[in-house]
Design a protein around this motif. Structure first.
Motif, PDB file in Angstrom:
ATOM      1  N   LYS A  43     -31.327 -94.880 -18.392  1.00  0.00           N
ATOM      2  CA  LYS A  43     -32.327 -94.438 -19.362  1.00  0.00           C
ATOM      3  C   LYS A  43     -33.025 -95.676 -19.912  1.00  0.00           C
ATOM      4  O   LYS A  43     -32.377 -96.617 -20.362  1.00  0.00           O
ATOM      5  N   VAL A  44     -34.337 -95.676 -19.847  1.00  0.00           N
ATOM      6  CA  VAL A  44     -35.121 -96.846 -20.255  1.00  0.00           C
ATOM      7  C   VAL A  44     -36.172 -96.437 -21.277  1.00  0.00           C
ATOM      8  O   VAL A  44     -37.030 -95.606 -21.006  1.00  0.00           O
ATOM      9  N   ASP A  45     -36.073 -97.013 -22.455  1.00  0.00           N
ATOM     10  CA  ASP A  45     -37.074 -96.756 -23.492  1.00  0.00           C
ATOM     11  C   ASP A  45     -37.265 -98.060 -24.263  1.00  0.00           C
ATOM     12  O   ASP A  45     -37.647 -99.058 -23.677  1.00  0.00           O
ATOM     13  N   LYS A  46     -36.950 -98.069 -25.560  1.00  0.00           N
ATOM     14  CA  LYS A  46     -37.019 -99.327 -26.287  1.00  0.00           C
ATOM     15  C   LYS A  46     -35.902-100.243 -25.810  1.00  0.00           C
ATOM     16  O   LYS A  46     -36.072-101.447 -25.662  1.00  0.00           O
ATOM     17  N   ARG A  47     -34.725 -99.654 -25.542  1.00  0.00           N
ATOM     18  CA  ARG A  47     -33.604-100.355 -24.946  1.00  0.00           C
ATOM     19  C   ARG A  47     -33.329 -99.732 -23.578  1.00  0.00           C
ATOM     20  O   ARG A  47     -34.084 -98.877 -23.129  1.00  0.00           O
ATOM     21  N   PHE A  48     -32.243-100.135 -22.929  1.00  0.00           N
ATOM     22  CA  PHE A  48     -31.860 -99.520 -21.662  1.00  0.00           C
ATOM     23  C   PHE A  48     -30.360 -99.292 -21.653  1.00  0.00           C
ATOM     24  O   PHE A  48     -29.592-100.027 -22.282  1.00  0.00           O
ATOM     25  N   HIS A  49     -29.960 -98.244 -20.951  1.00  0.00           N
ATOM     26  CA  HIS A  49     -28.526 -97.979 -20.795  1.00  0.00           C
ATOM     27  C   HIS A  49     -28.307 -97.241 -19.486  1.00  0.00           C
ATOM     28  O   HIS A  49     -28.984 -96.249 -19.202  1.00  0.00           O
ATOM     29  N   CYS A  50     -27.397 -97.758 -18.652  1.00  0.00           N
ATOM     30  CA  CYS A  50     -27.076 -97.108 -17.382  1.00  0.00           C
ATOM     31  C   CYS A  50     -25.785 -96.316 -17.542  1.00  0.00           C
ATOM     32  O   CYS A  50     -24.757 -96.868 -17.909  1.00  0.00           O
ATOM     33  N   PHE A  51     -25.875 -95.027 -17.241  1.00  0.00           N
ATOM     34  CA  PHE A  51     -24.705 -94.166 -17.353  1.00  0.00           C
ATOM     35  C   PHE A  51     -23.796 -94.318 -16.137  1.00  0.00           C
ATOM     36  O   PHE A  51     -22.701 -93.763 -16.097  1.00  0.00           O
ATOM     37  N   GLY A  52     -24.266 -95.090 -15.139  1.00  0.00           N
ATOM     38  CA  GLY A  52     -23.465 -95.305 -13.948  1.00  0.00           C
ATOM     39  C   GLY A  52     -22.589 -96.539 -14.040  1.00  0.00           C
ATOM     40  O   GLY A  52     -21.369 -96.473 -13.885  1.00  0.00           O
ATOM     41  N   CYS A  53     -23.229 -97.699 -14.312  1.00  0.00           N
ATOM     42  CA  CYS A  53     -22.470 -98.958 -14.333  1.00  0.00           C
ATOM     43  C   CYS A  53     -22.234 -99.499 -15.741  1.00  0.00           C
ATOM     44  O   CYS A  53     -21.527-100.481 -15.917  1.00  0.00           O
ATOM     45  N   GLY A  54     -22.874 -98.871 -16.761  1.00  0.00           N
ATOM     46  CA  GLY A  54     -22.644 -99.281 -18.139  1.00  0.00           C
ATOM     47  C   GLY A  54     -23.553-100.393 -18.628  1.00  0.00           C
ATOM     48  O   GLY A  54     -23.416-100.845 -19.769  1.00  0.00           O
ATOM     49  N   ALA A  55     -24.481-100.866 -17.775  1.00  0.00           N
ATOM     50  CA  ALA A  55     -25.405-101.927 -18.209  1.00  0.00           C
ATOM     51  C   ALA A  55     -26.179-101.451 -19.436  1.00  0.00           C
ATOM     52  O   ALA A  55     -26.657-100.314 -19.478  1.00  0.00           O
ATOM     53  N   ASP A  56     -26.321-102.329 -20.432  1.00  0.00           N
ATOM     54  CA  ASP A  56     -26.920-101.901 -21.697  1.00  0.00           C
ATOM     55  C   ASP A  56     -27.519-103.111 -22.411  1.00  0.00           C
ATOM     56  O   ASP A  56     -27.043-104.232 -22.259  1.00  0.00           O
ATOM     57  N   GLY A  57     -28.577-102.878 -23.161  1.00  0.00           N
ATOM     58  CA  GLY A  57     -29.146-103.974 -23.948  1.00  0.00           C
ATOM     59  C   GLY A  57     -30.594-103.734 -24.314  1.00  0.00           C
ATOM     60  O   GLY A  57     -31.141-102.633 -24.148  1.00  0.00           O
ATOM     61  N   ASP A  58     -31.234-104.812 -24.799  1.00  0.00           N
ATOM     62  CA  ASP A  58     -32.637-104.717 -25.175  1.00  0.00           C
ATOM     63  C   ASP A  58     -33.514-105.297 -24.068  1.00  0.00           C
ATOM     64  O   ASP A  58     -33.031-105.598 -22.971  1.00  0.00           O
ATOM     65  N   VAL A  59     -34.780-105.480 -24.360  1.00  0.00           N
ATOM     66  CA  VAL A  59     -35.732-105.932 -23.340  1.00  0.00           C
ATOM     67  C   VAL A  59     -35.365-107.309 -22.785  1.00  0.00           C
ATOM     68  O   VAL A  59     -35.480-107.560 -21.575  1.00  0.00           O
ATOM     69  N   ILE A  60     -34.894-108.206 -23.641  1.00  0.00           N
ATOM     70  CA  ILE A  60     -34.525-109.548 -23.180  1.00  0.00           C
ATOM     71  C   ILE A  60     -33.273-109.500 -22.303  1.00  0.00           C
ATOM     72  O   ILE A  60     -33.192-110.190 -21.279  1.00  0.00           O
ATOM     73  N   ASP A  61     -32.322-108.669 -22.689  1.00  0.00           N
ATOM     74  CA  ASP A  61     -31.120-108.497 -21.864  1.00  0.00           C
ATOM     75  C   ASP A  61     -31.500-107.968 -20.477  1.00  0.00           C
ATOM     76  O   ASP A  61     -30.943-108.403 -19.461  1.00  0.00           O
ATOM     77  N   PHE A  62     -32.454-107.035 -20.453  1.00  0.00           N
ATOM     78  CA  PHE A  62     -32.875-106.437 -19.178  1.00  0.00           C
ATOM     79  C   PHE A  62     -33.486-107.486 -18.252  1.00  0.00           C
ATOM     80  O   PHE A  62     -33.115-107.595 -17.079  1.00  0.00           O
ATOM     81  N   VAL A  63     -34.426-108.262 -18.775  1.00  0.00           N
ATOM     82  CA  VAL A  63     -35.100-109.277 -17.962  1.00  0.00           C
ATOM     83  C   VAL A  63     -34.108-110.356 -17.534  1.00  0.00           C
ATOM     84  O   VAL A  63     -34.158-110.856 -16.406  1.00  0.00           O
ATOM     85  N   SER A  64     -33.196-110.710 -18.426  1.00  0.00           N
ATOM     86  CA  SER A  64     -32.181-111.716 -18.109  1.00  0.00           C
ATOM     87  C   SER A  64     -31.322-111.268 -16.941  1.00  0.00           C
ATOM     88  O   SER A  64     -31.081-112.031 -15.994  1.00  0.00           O
ATOM     89  N   ARG A  65     -30.868-110.016 -16.958  1.00  0.00           N
ATOM     90  CA  ARG A  65     -30.026-109.503 -15.876  1.00  0.00           C
ATOM     91  C   ARG A  65     -30.825-109.314 -14.595  1.00  0.00           C
ATOM     92  O   ARG A  65     -30.339-109.577 -13.498  1.00  0.00           O
ATOM     93  N   LEU A  66     -32.065-108.855 -14.738  1.00  0.00           N
ATOM     94  CA  LEU A  66     -32.883-108.560 -13.566  1.00  0.00           C
ATOM     95  C   LEU A  66     -33.156-109.810 -12.742  1.00  0.00           C
ATOM     96  O   LEU A  66     -33.134-109.784 -11.507  1.00  0.00           O
ATOM     97  N   TYR A  67     -33.413-110.932 -13.420  1.00  0.00           N
ATOM     98  CA  TYR A  67     -33.765-112.169 -12.714  1.00  0.00           C
ATOM     99  C   TYR A  67     -32.625-113.192 -12.681  1.00  0.00           C
ATOM    100  O   TYR A  67     -32.793-114.274 -12.120  1.00  0.00           O
ATOM    101  N   GLY A  68     -31.489-112.856 -13.291  1.00  0.00           N
ATOM    102  CA  GLY A  68     -30.359-113.778 -13.265  1.00  0.00           C
ATOM    103  C   GLY A  68     -30.632-115.070 -14.006  1.00  0.00           C
ATOM    104  O   GLY A  68     -30.277-116.158 -13.539  1.00  0.00           O
ATOM    105  N   ILE A  69     -31.299-114.973 -15.162  1.00  0.00           N
ATOM    106  CA  ILE A  69     -31.655-116.159 -15.940  1.00  0.00           C
ATOM    107  C   ILE A  69     -31.088-116.025 -17.355  1.00  0.00           C
ATOM    108  O   ILE A  69     -30.639-114.956 -17.762  1.00  0.00           O
ATOM    109  N   SER A  70     -31.131-117.115 -18.110  1.00  0.00           N
ATOM    110  CA  SER A  70     -30.601-117.100 -19.467  1.00  0.00           C
ATOM    111  C   SER A  70     -31.484-116.242 -20.376  1.00  0.00           C
ATOM    112  O   SER A  70     -32.628-115.924 -20.048  1.00  0.00           O
ATOM    113  N   SER A  71     -30.943-115.892 -21.535  1.00  0.00           N
ATOM    114  CA  SER A  71     -31.697-115.080 -22.496  1.00  0.00           C
ATOM    115  C   SER A  71     -32.962-115.804 -22.954  1.00  0.00           C
ATOM    116  O   SER A  71     -34.025-115.185 -23.117  1.00  0.00           O
ATOM    117  N   LEU A  72     -32.854-117.112 -23.160  1.00  0.00           N
ATOM    118  CA  LEU A  72     -34.017-117.884 -23.591  1.00  0.00           C
ATOM    119  C   LEU A  72     -35.110-117.866 -22.540  1.00  0.00           C
ATOM    120  O   LEU A  72     -36.280-117.608 -22.844  1.00  0.00           O
TER     121      LEU A  72
END
Length: 205
Positions: A43-72
């Motif tokens: 589910k993706v809106d202001k934040r994101f949460h995956c009911f399958g693998c449990g991935a969760d967070g805000d927009v910065i967390d999403f981009v960080s995980r997507l590209y494998g980079i630091s939060s900064l």
């Protein structure tokens, strides 16, 4: 205002996800890019949460995980891509904890997952091209992207079947053989989706 606050106040996770190529349905659900998601479970809106693998967070967390980079770096990338201004003074961050070196098994698992994601994204892109660029008349000259979809879709299905149902040796061989091609393909897909989103290519087909 620092880059973290500027991004969080200006961009939702959904906006960033769509900017970086994730297809989101009307009910705010999308296929999770962080695991082999066969049915939309994130589910993706202001934040994101995956009911399958449990991935969760805000927009910065999403981009960080997507590209494998630091939060900064994720915050800076998002700010740059969306044209968001912020106070560029150094942001104080907590000292990083020592990270254990990844094992060969972990490295291979990540490579296999990345290979599957990129090939799957390419397969869905080919299906979209096949639909969007299909000739309307019998004597119409076929669009190159339509031809590419016809030529490569079946082979992509074959490769994805190996990654899902194949023996470990078959999977490892495929991941090794397509390593460089996957990296190039990932860049091409990202560029095409961004260009298509900005120009509206395919919407009028």
């Amino acid at each position: 205002m620092n880059v973290f606050d500027a991004v969080k106040q200006s961009v939702t996770t959904r906006q960033a996800a769509e900017m970086y190529g994730l297809r989101i349905r009307r009910n705010n659900m999308a296929s999770c890019p962080f695991h082999n998601d066969r049915t939309p479970s994130m589910k993706v809106d202001k934040r994101f949460h995956c009911f399958g693998c449990g991935a969760d967070g805000d927009v910065i967390d999403f981009v960080s995980r997507l590209y494998g980079i630091s939060s900064l770096k994720a915050a800076q990338k998002t700010a740059s891509d969306f044209g968001i201004s912020y106070d560029s003074k150094p942001v104080k961050t907590k000292p990083k904890k020592a990270v254990c070196k990844k094992s060969d098994v972990q490295i291979y698992a990540e490579a296999e997952q990345r290979c599957f994601k990129v090939l799957s994204d390419y397969y869905h892109l080919l299906k979209k091209r096949e639909k969007d660029y299909a000739p309307n008349m019998e004597d119409e000259i076929w669009h190159p992207l339509f031809v590419e979809a016809l030529q490569k879709k079946s082979h992509l299905e074959y490769l994805l079947d190996i990654l899902v149902f194949g023996e470990i040796e078959e999977k490892a061989l495929l991941v090794m053989e397509y390593g460089k091609e996957v990296a190039s393909l990932e860049q091409r897909i990202s560029e095409f989706i961004c260009r298509e989103a900005k120009t509206g290519i395919g919407n009028s087909q």
